[in-house]
Design a protein around this motif. Structure first.
Motif, PDB file in Angstrom:
ATOM      1  N   ALA A 309     -18.650 -13.328  -0.223  1.00 32.75           N
ATOM      2  CA  ALA A 309     -17.338 -12.982  -0.738  1.00 32.75           C
ATOM      3  C   ALA A 309     -16.481 -11.869  -0.120  1.00 32.75           C
ATOM      4  O   ALA A 309     -17.229 -10.747   0.044  1.00 32.75           O
ATOM      5  N   ARG A 310     -15.210 -11.969   0.223  1.00 36.70           N
ATOM      6  CA  ARG A 310     -14.595 -10.760   0.926  1.00 36.70           C
ATOM      7  C   ARG A 310     -13.576 -10.386   0.247  1.00 36.70           C
ATOM      8  O   ARG A 310     -12.176 -11.282   0.187  1.00 36.70           O
ATOM      9  N   LEU A 311     -13.588  -9.687  -0.899  1.00 32.04           N
ATOM     10  CA  LEU A 311     -12.502  -9.368  -1.767  1.00 32.04           C
ATOM     11  C   LEU A 311     -11.447  -8.489  -1.423  1.00 32.04           C
ATOM     12  O   LEU A 311     -10.529  -8.975  -1.749  1.00 32.04           O
ATOM     13  N   ILE A 312     -11.597  -7.390  -0.835  1.00 27.61           N
ATOM     14  CA  ILE A 312     -10.531  -6.605  -0.591  1.00 27.61           C
ATOM     15  C   ILE A 312     -10.501  -6.284   0.782  1.00 27.61           C
ATOM     16  O   ILE A 312     -11.388  -5.634   1.774  1.00 27.61           O
ATOM     17  N   ASP A 313      -9.316  -6.786   1.524  1.00 27.41           N
ATOM     18  CA  ASP A 313      -9.111  -6.787   2.658  1.00 27.41           C
ATOM     19  C   ASP A 313      -8.087  -5.695   3.016  1.00 27.41           C
ATOM     20  O   ASP A 313      -6.957  -6.026   3.102  1.00 27.41           O
ATOM     21  N   ASP A 352     -20.072  -4.444   1.456  1.00 23.37           N
ATOM     22  CA  ASP A 352     -19.248  -4.823   2.607  1.00 23.37           C
ATOM     23  C   ASP A 352     -17.887  -5.940   2.148  1.00 23.37           C
ATOM     24  O   ASP A 352     -17.448  -6.595   2.772  1.00 23.37           O
ATOM     25  N   ARG A 353     -17.811  -6.121   0.846  1.00 17.96           N
ATOM     26  CA  ARG A 353     -16.822  -6.818   0.374  1.00 17.96           C
ATOM     27  C   ARG A 353     -15.345  -6.326   0.368  1.00 17.96           C
ATOM     28  O   ARG A 353     -14.581  -6.980   0.266  1.00 17.96           O
ATOM     29  N   VAL A 354     -15.558  -5.105   0.597  1.00 21.42           N
ATOM     30  CA  VAL A 354     -14.476  -4.336   1.116  1.00 21.42           C
ATOM     31  C   VAL A 354     -14.222  -4.059   2.878  1.00 21.42           C
ATOM     32  O   VAL A 354     -15.515  -3.594   3.095  1.00 21.42           O
ATOM     33  N   TYR A 355     -13.457  -4.538   3.566  1.00 13.93           N
ATOM     34  CA  TYR A 355     -13.327  -4.519   4.796  1.00 13.93           C
ATOM     35  C   TYR A 355     -12.189  -4.078   5.521  1.00 13.93           C
ATOM     36  O   TYR A 355     -11.128  -4.372   4.851  1.00 13.93           O
ATOM     37  N   GLY A 356     -12.164  -3.695   6.592  1.00 11.58           N
ATOM     38  CA  GLY A 356     -10.856  -3.475   7.362  1.00 11.58           C
ATOM     39  C   GLY A 356     -10.493  -1.852   7.059  1.00 11.58           C
ATOM     40  O   GLY A 356     -11.247  -1.029   6.265  1.00 11.58           O
ATOM     41  N   TYR A 357      -9.212  -1.342   7.386  1.00  9.15           N
ATOM     42  CA  TYR A 357      -8.983  -0.177   7.140  1.00  9.15           C
ATOM     43  C   TYR A 357      -7.401  -0.283   6.722  1.00  9.15           C
ATOM     44  O   TYR A 357      -6.658  -1.124   6.918  1.00  9.15           O
ATOM     45  N   LEU A 358      -7.263   0.770   5.953  1.00 10.89           N
ATOM     46  CA  LEU A 358      -5.757   0.610   5.159  1.00 10.89           C
ATOM     47  C   LEU A 358      -4.854   1.717   6.226  1.00 10.89           C
ATOM     48  O   LEU A 358      -5.107   2.961   6.396  1.00 10.89           O
ATOM     49  N   ASP A 359      -4.083   1.110   6.964  1.00 12.61           N
ATOM     50  CA  ASP A 359      -3.356   1.728   8.127  1.00 12.61           C
ATOM     51  C   ASP A 359      -1.830   1.784   7.540  1.00 12.61           C
ATOM     52  O   ASP A 359      -1.136   0.926   7.586  1.00 12.61           O
ATOM     53  N   LEU A 360      -1.442   3.324   7.433  1.00 18.23           N
ATOM     54  CA  LEU A 360      -0.027   3.513   6.897  1.00 18.23           C
ATOM     55  C   LEU A 360       0.576   4.264   8.172  1.00 18.23           C
ATOM     56  O   LEU A 360       1.628   5.155   7.655  1.00 18.23           O
ATOM     57  N   THR A 361       0.174   4.385   9.071  1.00 19.80           N
ATOM     58  CA  THR A 361       0.659   5.253  10.213  1.00 19.80           C
ATOM     59  C   THR A 361       2.260   5.271  10.457  1.00 19.80           C
ATOM     60  O   THR A 361       2.979   5.836  11.105  1.00 19.80           O
ATOM     61  N   ASN A 362       2.796   3.790  10.139  1.00 22.17           N
ATOM     62  CA  ASN A 362       4.131   3.512  10.648  1.00 22.17           C
ATOM     63  C   ASN A 362       4.992   3.256   9.389  1.00 22.17           C
ATOM     64  O   ASN A 362       6.054   2.932   9.504  1.00 22.17           O
ATOM     65  N   PHE A 363       4.445   3.770   8.198  1.00 21.56           N
ATOM     66  CA  PHE A 363       5.436   3.718   7.059  1.00 21.56           C
ATOM     67  C   PHE A 363       5.870   5.180   6.869  1.00 21.56           C
ATOM     68  O   PHE A 363       5.649   5.899   6.372  1.00 21.56           O
ATOM     69  N   SER A 364       7.040   5.387   7.619  1.00 14.20           N
ATOM     70  CA  SER A 364       7.816   6.697   7.566  1.00 14.20           C
ATOM     71  C   SER A 364       8.437   7.333   6.566  1.00 14.20           C
ATOM     72  O   SER A 364       8.641   8.510   6.430  1.00 14.20           O
ATOM     73  N   CYS A 365       8.790   6.084   5.708  1.00 13.74           N
ATOM     74  CA  CYS A 365       9.591   6.705   4.400  1.00 13.74           C
ATOM     75  C   CYS A 365       8.449   6.993   3.222  1.00 13.74           C
ATOM     76  O   CYS A 365       8.922   7.434   2.225  1.00 13.74           O
ATOM     77  N   LEU A 366       7.238   6.665   3.481  1.00 14.74           N
ATOM     78  CA  LEU A 366       6.077   6.824   2.459  1.00 14.74           C
ATOM     79  C   LEU A 366       5.599   8.270   2.194  1.00 14.74           C
ATOM     80  O   LEU A 366       5.107   8.794   3.095  1.00 14.74           O
ATOM     81  N   HIS A 367       6.241   8.615   0.987  1.00 16.09           N
ATOM     82  CA  HIS A 367       5.877  10.345   0.676  1.00 16.09           C
ATOM     83  C   HIS A 367       5.007  10.447  -0.378  1.00 16.09           C
ATOM     84  O   HIS A 367       4.492  11.512  -0.413  1.00 16.09           O
ATOM     85  N   THR A 368       4.516   9.437  -1.171  1.00 19.33           N
ATOM     86  CA  THR A 368       3.607   9.624  -2.220  1.00 19.33           C
ATOM     87  C   THR A 368       2.533   8.667  -1.956  1.00 19.33           C
ATOM     88  O   THR A 368       2.973   7.207  -1.974  1.00 19.33           O
ATOM     89  N   LEU A 369       1.279   8.806  -2.019  1.00 20.77           N
ATOM     90  CA  LEU A 369       0.296   7.877  -1.987  1.00 20.77           C
ATOM     91  C   LEU A 369      -1.012   8.167  -2.949  1.00 20.77           C
ATOM     92  O   LEU A 369      -1.341   9.257  -2.931  1.00 20.77           O
ATOM     93  N   GLU A 370      -1.216   7.109  -3.804  1.00 28.04           N
ATOM     94  CA  GLU A 370      -2.494   7.481  -4.546  1.00 28.04           C
ATOM     95  C   GLU A 370      -3.490   6.157  -4.087  1.00 28.04           C
ATOM     96  O   GLU A 370      -3.003   5.286  -4.207  1.00 28.04           O
ATOM     97  N   SER A 371      -4.639   6.532  -3.782  1.00 23.62           N
ATOM     98  CA  SER A 371      -5.530   5.663  -3.257  1.00 23.62           C
ATOM     99  C   SER A 371      -7.049   5.998  -3.739  1.00 23.62           C
ATOM    100  O   SER A 371      -7.423   7.443  -3.997  1.00 23.62           O
ATOM    101  N   PRO A 372      -8.060   5.153  -3.879  1.00 26.72           N
ATOM    102  CA  PRO A 372      -9.472   5.461  -3.904  1.00 26.72           C
ATOM    103  C   PRO A 372      -9.834   5.953  -2.530  1.00 26.72           C
ATOM    104  O   PRO A 372      -9.233   5.666  -1.513  1.00 26.72           O
ATOM    105  N   PHE A 373     -11.032   7.023  -2.600  1.00 30.84           N
ATOM    106  CA  PHE A 373     -11.248   7.315  -1.252  1.00 30.84           C
ATOM    107  C   PHE A 373     -11.942   6.468  -0.432  1.00 30.84           C
ATOM    108  O   PHE A 373     -11.519   6.381   0.874  1.00 30.84           O
ATOM    109  N   VAL A 374     -12.404   5.224  -0.939  1.00 35.37           N
ATOM    110  CA  VAL A 374     -13.015   4.028  -0.078  1.00 35.37           C
ATOM    111  C   VAL A 374     -11.792   3.672   0.720  1.00 35.37           C
ATOM    112  O   VAL A 374     -12.034   3.060   1.785  1.00 35.37           O
ATOM    113  N   PHE A 375     -10.726   3.564   0.243  1.00 33.68           N
ATOM    114  CA  PHE A 375      -9.431   2.785   0.993  1.00 33.68           C
ATOM    115  C   PHE A 375      -9.169   3.587   2.234  1.00 33.68           C
ATOM    116  O   PHE A 375      -8.681   3.080   3.121  1.00 33.68           O
ATOM    117  N   LEU A 376      -9.262   5.200   1.993  1.00 33.31           N
ATOM    118  CA  LEU A 376      -9.001   5.925   3.171  1.00 33.31           C
ATOM    119  C   LEU A 376     -10.029   5.901   4.260  1.00 33.31           C
ATOM    120  O   LEU A 376      -9.691   6.097   5.402  1.00 33.31           O
TER     121      LEU A 376
END
Length: 559
Positions: A309-313, A352-376
């Protein structure tokens, strides 16, 4: 001693705001003075949710009250309709029992008059006769429609309905507002559109009082007809789908939007929902002005674990959110992967049901982020030796870090008295090892917070959520070092403490204590503590709380 009636009106208002609807109803019966001051508050937020059993709320009496007194209709700001999430509440049509003390004939005459006025033009005429018959039969759904037609100042509408059976008339009217549907060949009545234009917040299949998730499998909300309400700015909903479908992040259940069209929605909140990516695209295409997006992932494995199972991509999430990169300002992720049938020290690991990376480098307007450590970090096993290369937005100003999916997320003070006997030696050993791993994860999160401070040049505020269990929160030395680092970087430092397991009461599921340990704008101030409920700034509270709510309800938590 002064009585409640002797207090200033403003103080009475502040006091009674903490009362439930039954409590408010008791207060207005004390005397005329309290009646005059409290009635507007009684009618401000109306709760007509169906509780367990057959004791339906007196929606008929409320309906008659607002039909008879137009002043009361203008006082109503929010209404909750449908099924509460407590076990035992089933979907389907509901009829209020006959009441010899209620004037059904007067109710019908007034309702018919409303229907004549509000339904002169199509498309509502087609359902008018059926609606009149439903009122005669005292059907819950018919009263819900009348309420929607009558309230001119309604701001928030909460609807919880499994498979659209309990509130079928309400769903039908909202569907018929869309002139582009195949069954509607006419334009909706302008008087109805004008009446519904006051609604700005819609909540579907979410109980903001208890925070408890609806347990019905396949209970997903179709938002198609709700986004026909013209001026919605905030949409809050929960989607679960089937247990099998949740094992694949790219599975697409029945679409929640079948006809894409632009809306005025700026805030979208998914509460305790399955880890679906497929359902997002059509909805996000309908929200070109979206500025705030929250997704609270909840998956209860309950013995349904699968190795493949690959739950969180995370890469998939980065792609799905790409159309919003020029508008999105606030992004919130939370996650729970648990088994509510097991004790906290037997909780499954997501691995490993979490895979990949959360890439927010081109979100120029994004000023507030809340996230689990694991996602970053992209790593579910939080090892201090692992380098952190978070792909953060370039103009990030406010960062909140969550302990979700770590060993530190699940633990609580376990009540051994619920067991027929003490824990076995093996269980005690497992519990001790789990708590040791949790403490190691907390140490990792402390070090990772310091690292992320160095990777964010424009950061103004950093907040770190503490685990729900008080015994796992940061040591005083760690708090002081964190504050010192933030002072050197001129970044406001905050600690966030969820109060559900601190105060051990279900009603505190979305109560948080904010501890400001350094304020860049007021550096001379010492430690400042404040409480927040429902929302913290631009972010919703009470996320990732289902496992602990279940533990409290099943009496596992030591009180």
């Amino acid at each position: 001693m002064a009585s409640l009636s002797d207090l200033p009106v403003e103080l009475v208002d502040n006091i009674v705001l903490y009362l439930s609807q039954p409590g408010l109803y008791s207060v207005i019966r004390v005397n005329k003075g309290l009646y005059t001051s409290v009635v507007p508050i009684l009618y401000r937020h109306v709760d007509l949710f169906i509780p367990p059993g057959n004791a339906l709320p007196r929606i008929d009496r409320f309906c008659l009250a607002i039909i008879t007194d137009s002043r009361k209709t203008r006082q109503v700001e929010s209404v909750r309709l449908g099924l509460c999430p407590i076990e035992g509440v089933q979907g389907g049509q509901r009829w209020l029992p006959p009441d010899k003390n209620f004037d059904d004939q007067s109710m019908l005459e007034k309702a018919v008059d409303v229907l004549r006025q509000e339904m002169r033009r199509e498309p509502l005429v087609a359902t008018a006769n059926y609606l009149r018959h439903a009122i005669v039969m005292r059907e819950y759904s018919s009263y819900a429609v009348l309420i929607l037609l009558l309230l001119p100042s309604l701001r928030r509408l909460d609807v919880a309905d499994e498979k659209s059976a309990t509130l079928d008339y309400l769903h039908t009217i909202l569907r018929n507002m869309d002139s582009a549907t195949i069954w509607s060949h006419h334009h909706p009545a302008h008087v109805l559109i004008d009446r519904l234009s006051s609604i700005t917040h819609v909540s579907l299949l979410f109980d903001r009082h208890s925070g408890v998730a609806y347990s019905h499998e396949n209970s997903y909300a179709s938002v198609d007809h709700f986004i026909n309400i013209p001026n919605i700015t905030t949409l809050e909903l929960s989607i679960s789908g089937s247990a099998e479908s949740q094992l694949n992040a790219h599975y697409v259940p029945n679409p929640i939007v079948t006809r894409v069209r632009p809306t005025n929605i700026t805030t979208l909140v998914f509460r305790h929902s399955g880890p679906f990516l497929g359902v997002q695209r059509s909805l996000l295409e309908s929200t070109p002005q979206l500025r705030s997006f929250t997704y609270d992932i909840f998956y209860d494995s309950s013995g349904r674990e699968r190795e493949d199972a690959r739950l969180i991509d995370l890469t998939g999430w980065s792609d799905v959110l790409q159309p919003l990169r020029t508008t999105l300002e606030v992004l919130v992720f939370s996650a729970e992967y648990c088994d509510t049938s097991k004790y906290f020290f037997n909780q499954p690991r997501i691995g490993d049901r979490v895979y990949g990376y959360l890439d927010l480098t081109n979100f120029s307007c994004l000023h507030t982020l809340e996230s689990p450590f694991v996602f970053l970090t992209g790593e579910t096993e939080l090892s201090i030796t692992t380098e952190i290369y978070a792909l953060l937005p370039p103009n990030l100003r406010h960062l909140s870090l969550r302990p979700d999916l770590s060993y530190a997320q699940a633990p609580f003070a376990f009540d051994l008295s619920i067991l027929p006997s003490a824990l076995t030696f093996t269980e005690s050993k497992t519990e001790a090892q789990y708590l040791m791993n949790a403490r190691m994860d907390v140490s990792y999160m402390f070090q990772a917070s310091l690292t992320l401070l160095d990777q964010t040049a424009s950061l103004e505020t950093i907040a770190v959520w503490q685990p729900a269990d008080k015994s796992l929160e940061w040591f005083d030395g760690q708090v002081k070092e964190f504050a010192s680092k933030c002072r050197n970087k001129n970044v406001t430092a905050k600690i966030l403490v969820p109060m559900l397991l601190r105060w051990k009461k279900l009603e505190h599921w979305d109560l948080v204590r904010e501890i400001t340990i350094f304020d860049r704008l007021e550096p001379a101030d010492g430690e400042v503590k404040r409480f927040f409920r429902h929302r913290w700034g631009e972010r919703p509270l009470g996320l990732a709380s289902q496992y602990h709510l279940n533990a409290l309800r099943s009496h596992q938590v030591k009180l």
